[in-house]
Design a protein around this motif. Structure first.
Motif, PDB file in Angstrom:
ATOM      1  N   VAL A   9     -75.137  45.385  -6.554  1.00 31.22           N
ATOM      2  CA  VAL A   9     -74.551  45.252  -5.044  1.00 31.22           C
ATOM      3  C   VAL A   9     -73.257  45.979  -5.152  1.00 31.22           C
ATOM      4  N   PRO A  11     -70.600  46.496  -2.457  1.00 29.46           N
ATOM      5  CA  PRO A  11     -69.654  46.021  -1.119  1.00 29.46           C
ATOM      6  C   PRO A  11     -68.508  47.289  -0.669  1.00 29.46           C
ATOM      7  N   CYS A  25     -71.525  36.775  -4.434  1.00 27.19           N
ATOM      8  CA  CYS A  25     -73.002  36.889  -4.359  1.00 27.19           C
ATOM      9  C   CYS A  25     -73.675  36.231  -5.646  1.00 27.19           C
ATOM     10  N   LYS A  57     -81.360  39.107  -0.317  1.00 25.21           N
ATOM     11  CA  LYS A  57     -81.100  39.208   1.064  1.00 25.21           C
ATOM     12  C   LYS A  57     -79.669  38.028   1.611  1.00 25.21           C
ATOM     13  N   HIS A  60     -76.589  39.751   0.704  1.00 22.31           N
ATOM     14  CA  HIS A  60     -76.012  40.671   1.770  1.00 22.31           C
ATOM     15  C   HIS A  60     -75.579  39.879   3.022  1.00 22.31           C
ATOM     16  N   GLU A  61     -76.289  38.836   3.244  1.00 22.22           N
ATOM     17  CA  GLU A  61     -75.918  37.959   4.381  1.00 22.22           C
ATOM     18  C   GLU A  61     -74.551  37.303   4.109  1.00 22.22           C
ATOM     19  N   HIS A  64     -71.500  40.180   4.496  1.00 21.40           N
ATOM     20  CA  HIS A  64     -71.324  40.266   5.725  1.00 21.40           C
ATOM     21  C   HIS A  64     -70.734  39.202   6.619  1.00 21.40           C
ATOM     22  N   ILE A  71     -72.793  47.491   2.885  1.00 21.04           N
ATOM     23  CA  ILE A  71     -73.045  47.199   1.473  1.00 21.04           C
ATOM     24  C   ILE A  71     -74.307  48.030   1.146  1.00 21.04           C
ATOM     25  N   SER A  73     -76.915  48.244  -1.937  1.00 20.03           N
ATOM     26  CA  SER A  73     -77.257  47.797  -3.254  1.00 20.03           C
ATOM     27  C   SER A  73     -78.534  48.557  -3.815  1.00 20.03           C
TER      28      SER A  73
END
Length: 99
Positions: A9, A11, A25, A57, A60-61, A64, A71, A73
């Motif tokens: 990931v 960011p 994460c 997922k 990511h959420e 965010h 982001i 990945s």
């Protein structure tokens, strides 16, 4: 179906370090029923396909929701049907050959 994924990931936080975001994460990943192994450039995940991708997922959420607007990945994923092979099984297979 079980799968093994290698997740990296990235960011975009306008900083040199992304350790805080990766820790966020990782905390999210730990809430899932997965075998997780952090490494220098990502995280290995092993478990049910839907659980693995649900965890990705959720990472990511969470990022965010913390204010990260972008982001990127990379995900490598593998499956096999002949046996249930964990992350440690794969590492051990190589280490055995190094003896």
């Amino acid at each position: 179906m079980k799968c093994m994924a290698d997740l990296c990931v990235i960011p975009f936080n306008h900083q040199v370090s992304v350790a805080d975001e990766i820790a966020t994460c990782h905390r999210v990943l730990q809430t899932y029923a997965l075998d997780i192994q952090l490494h220098g450039y990502g995280t290995n995940l092993y478990g049910d396909w839907d659980e693995v991708f649900g965890a990705i997922k959720a990472c990511h959420e969470a990022l965010h929701n913390s204010g990260i607007v972008r982001i990127s990945s990379t995900i490598k994923v593998g499956t096999r049907t002949d046996k249930d092979q964990t992350i440690q099984d794969k590492i051990q297979a190589v280490e055995d050959r190094l003896l």
